[in-house]
Motif scaffolding. Structure first.
Motif, short mmCIF file in Angstrom:
data_model
loop_
_atom_site.label_atom_id
_atom_site.label_comp_id
_atom_site.label_asym_id
_atom_site.label_seq_id
_atom_site.Cartn_x
_atom_site.Cartn_y
_atom_site.Cartn_z
N GLU A 3 0.83 -1.21 0.00
CA GLU A 3 0.00 0.00 0.00
C GLU A 3 0.86 1.26 0.00
O GLU A 3 0.55 2.24 -0.66
N GLN A 4 1.97 1.22 0.69
CA GLN A 4 2.87 2.37 0.76
C GLN A 4 3.51 2.62 -0.61
O GLN A 4 3.60 3.75 -1.05
N ALA A 5 3.94 1.57 -1.30
CA ALA A 5 4.55 1.71 -2.63
C ALA A 5 3.52 2.22 -3.62
O ALA A 5 3.82 3.07 -4.46
N SER A 6 2.30 1.72 -3.53
CA SER A 6 1.22 2.17 -4.41
C SER A 6 0.93 3.66 -4.18
O SER A 6 0.72 4.41 -5.12
N SER A 7 0.94 4.08 -2.93
CA SER A 7 0.70 5.49 -2.58
C SER A 7 1.81 6.38 -3.13
O SER A 7 1.55 7.48 -3.62
N THR A 8 3.04 5.90 -3.10
CA THR A 8 4.17 6.66 -3.62
C THR A 8 4.06 6.82 -5.13
O THR A 8 4.30 7.89 -5.67
N VAL A 9 3.66 5.77 -5.85
CA VAL A 9 3.50 5.82 -7.31
C VAL A 9 2.40 6.81 -7.67
O VAL A 9 2.55 7.63 -8.59
#
Length: 183
Positions: A3-9
């Motif tokens: 979820e954190q990586a998706s939020s960063t993208v």
């Protein structure tokens, strides 16, 4: 993908689209300013007392699309034979007659009331402004101070050589004097 990586993208895509929108708006503003308005610095004394050497002018190019120059307009002219731009005042349009007698300017037999001029013009025989032409002069009428339509080397100019109207002086800030309307 976490979820954190998706939020960063998503954040990076949003930031990228923000920059793209900013650059598109900046390009649009540049195109509008460059094609509908402009800036110009006065060089010389030919338009004194209305404009002084070094004044920075705001030029309105947009009005050229809707109207022809008329009596009293201060215009920017780019005549091919000159190789540079000049700022002059329109005192006659196509079909008008212009004469200067004892330093007094007459258009269609009527004396012009010009409170914005300086100096005394040399006499000029009556001349009829041709189709698609304008008769333009500097506000400083002193002999040798202004290259304008009184000079045989320039004469009346083509309407197509007008590149814009002087809207105002930005530095120092002031409006542009217009002729008195005595009608």
């Amino acid at each position: 993908m976490t979820e954190q990586a998706s939020s960063t993208v998503v954040r990076k895509k949003s930031e990228l689209w923000g920059w793209i929108r900013f650059l598109l708006v900046l390009a649009l503003v540049y195109l509008i300013v460059n094609n509908l308005t402009g800036l110009m610095r006065v060089s010389g004394q030919s338009m004194e007392p209305t404009l002084q050497h070094g004044d920075i002018l705001l030029i309105n190019k947009a009005s050229l699309f809707v109207d022809k120059p008329k009596y009293g307009d201060v215009v920017v002219v780019e005549e091919e034979s000159l190789g540079y731009k000049i700022v002059k005042r329109v005192i006659a349009v196509e079909g008008d007659t212009v004469a200067i007698v004892d330093g007094v300017t007459f258009v269609n037999g009527e004396q012009l009331v010009e409170l914005y001029t300086y100096g005394k013009s040399e006499d000029m025989e009556e001349l009829t402004v041709g189709a698609g032409q304008l008769f333009v002069v500097g506000d400083n009428r002193t002999l040798g101070e202004s290259l304008d339509s009184r000079s045989p080397s320039l004469g009346p100019i083509a309407i197509g050589d007008v590149k814009g109207y002087v809207a105002a002086s930005l530095w120092p800030m002031h409006g542009i004097a217009k002729p008195l309307d005595l009608n």
